[in-house]
Enzyme design. Structure first.
Site: not given
Ligand code: ATP
Ligand code: LTN
Length: 336
Positions: A119, A201, A204
């Site tokens: 990040k 990955k 969002k």
């Molecule tokens: P950001 O992009 O803002 O960092 P994020 O989607 O990575 O957001 P969170 O919204 O806090 O982070 O994630 C919520 C949950 O979704 C966490 O348990 C994270 O491990 C899971 N997660 C996030 N991205 C993935 C993915 N691509 N595949 C599976 N699980 C995911």
């Protein structure tokens, strides 16, 4: 230890945008499954808005994202009778225990965190100190409630390890205080990859919109994104994560929604190309998300969210206040 309270499973999601298919398959769908299976446990799921502001957020959007996320949680199948839903910033104890956790976290261990390193590189407007201490706050989120299990995606493994280390360190220094939590990371779906670049990955808050299915995308957009996902030139539906990352990622999505194994999917598509497979997958994903979207619309317009958040806040506050008091006392803070 906690009287008649059941044991706790806890997790959080940041309101940094509309949740993705990755969040849904890696986290949300799993929470719902666990909630329905682990009857001896009580579930605490919160919206990690403090974590969200470790990178810049637009205030209006943040507020809307908090509500959307809660409605999506419920639409995905979390039920208030089993799951306490609350907003992190409404319980001041998170930030307070977060500071205590910072005081026992070492610079070296925070510097090793890969989420921070990733990040930090993406940050154009300067890297906040809160992005660096993010894992200490996450440890506080978990330890405040004596959570035994923490279901998360694969990217949170390292943060959970640190949480365990901090709990053990605190207990050793100040006496038994925290339950040492365990991660619950599902074997399949813990890391859904970007549809356009399967080496990264699905995220969002990344710019790659085309490679990322958002849960509130129109169904036609969702289908289009799936159909234009990157695959390879072999044109054979076969699971091989290292050599065929694109199709393997799509097979994971297929398998999680249809509940067919990789072998069953391979068999079904032996003499058919990627076109057929993707068309079916597009229908499967759109069908699953359509149900969530319909429930989402009902919930967001029902005006029930505030009452649920109030209930969640009340319940979480009692546990958090009790724990923080105990922690302050052990450390010798204030006049307790
Ligand atoms: P950001 O992009 O803002 O960092 P994020 O989607 O990575 O957001 P969170 O919204 O806090 O982070 O994630 C919520 C949950 O979704 C966490 O348990 C994270 O491990 C899971 N997660 C996030 N991205 C993935 C993915 N691509 N595949 C599976 N699980 C995911
Ligand atoms: N760091 C997590 C979100 C998060 C979390 C938590 C997850 C914040 N606090 C406590 C589980 C338990 C993320 O980036 N996905």
């Amino acid at each position: 230890m906690r009287g008649k309270m059941k044991k706790i499973v806890l997790s959080g999601i940041k309101p940094t945008g509309i949740p993705t298919l990755g969040n849904y398959l890696g986290a949300l769908k799993n929470f719902v499954k666990l909630q329905n299976e682990m009857k001896d446990y009580e579930f605490f799921i919160f919206i990690a808005d403090l974590h969200a502001i470790t990178v810049p957020q637009d205030p209006k959007e943040l507020k809307q994202n908090i509500k959307n996320l809660a409605a999506i949680y419920l639409a995905a199948g979390l039920v208030p009778e089993r799951t306490t839903l609350f907003v992190q910033s409404e319980i001041n104890e998170h930030a307070a225990l977060g500071f205590v956790m910072q005081s026992i976290s070492y610079m070296g261990e925070l510097e090793r965190m890969t989420q921070y390193k990733d990040k930090m590189q993406k940050q154009v407007q300067g890297v906040s100190s809160a992005l660096f201490t993010y894992p200490s706050l996450m440890a506080a989120d978990i330890l405040l409630y004596d959570a035994e299990y923490v279901p998360v995606g694969d990217d949170q493994k390292q943060h959970l390890e640190l949480t365990r280390d901090l709990a053990i360190r605190f207990n050793n220094r100040f006496g038994e205080t925290f339950v040492v939590p365990e991660g619950l990371i599902s074997e399949k779906g813990a890391r859904i990859m970007d549809l356009q670049d399967p080496s990264k990955k699905m995220d969002k808050s990344s710019e790659g919109e085309r490679g990322c299915v958002f849960l509130l995308d129109p169904l036609s957009t969702i289908k289009k994104k799936i159909k234009s996902a990157v695959t390879d030139s072999e044109a054979q539906v076969r699971y091989d994560k290292d050599n065929k990352p694109g199709i393997s990622n799509l097979m994971t999505i297929y398998s999680l929604i249809s509940e067919l194994s990789y072998e069953e999917i391979e068999e079904k598509y032996t003499s058919r190309g990627y076109g057929d497979f993707k068309k079916d997958l597009a229908e499967l994903v759109a069908g699953e998300i359509e149900v969530v979207q319909n429930r989402y619309r009902e919930i967001i317009n029902s005006g029930k969210l505030d009452a649920l958040f109030d209930q969640g806040k009340e319940k979480a506050k009692v546990l958090a206040a009790k724990k923080l008091h105990k922690v302050y006392k052990k450390i010798g803070l204030g006049r307790y």
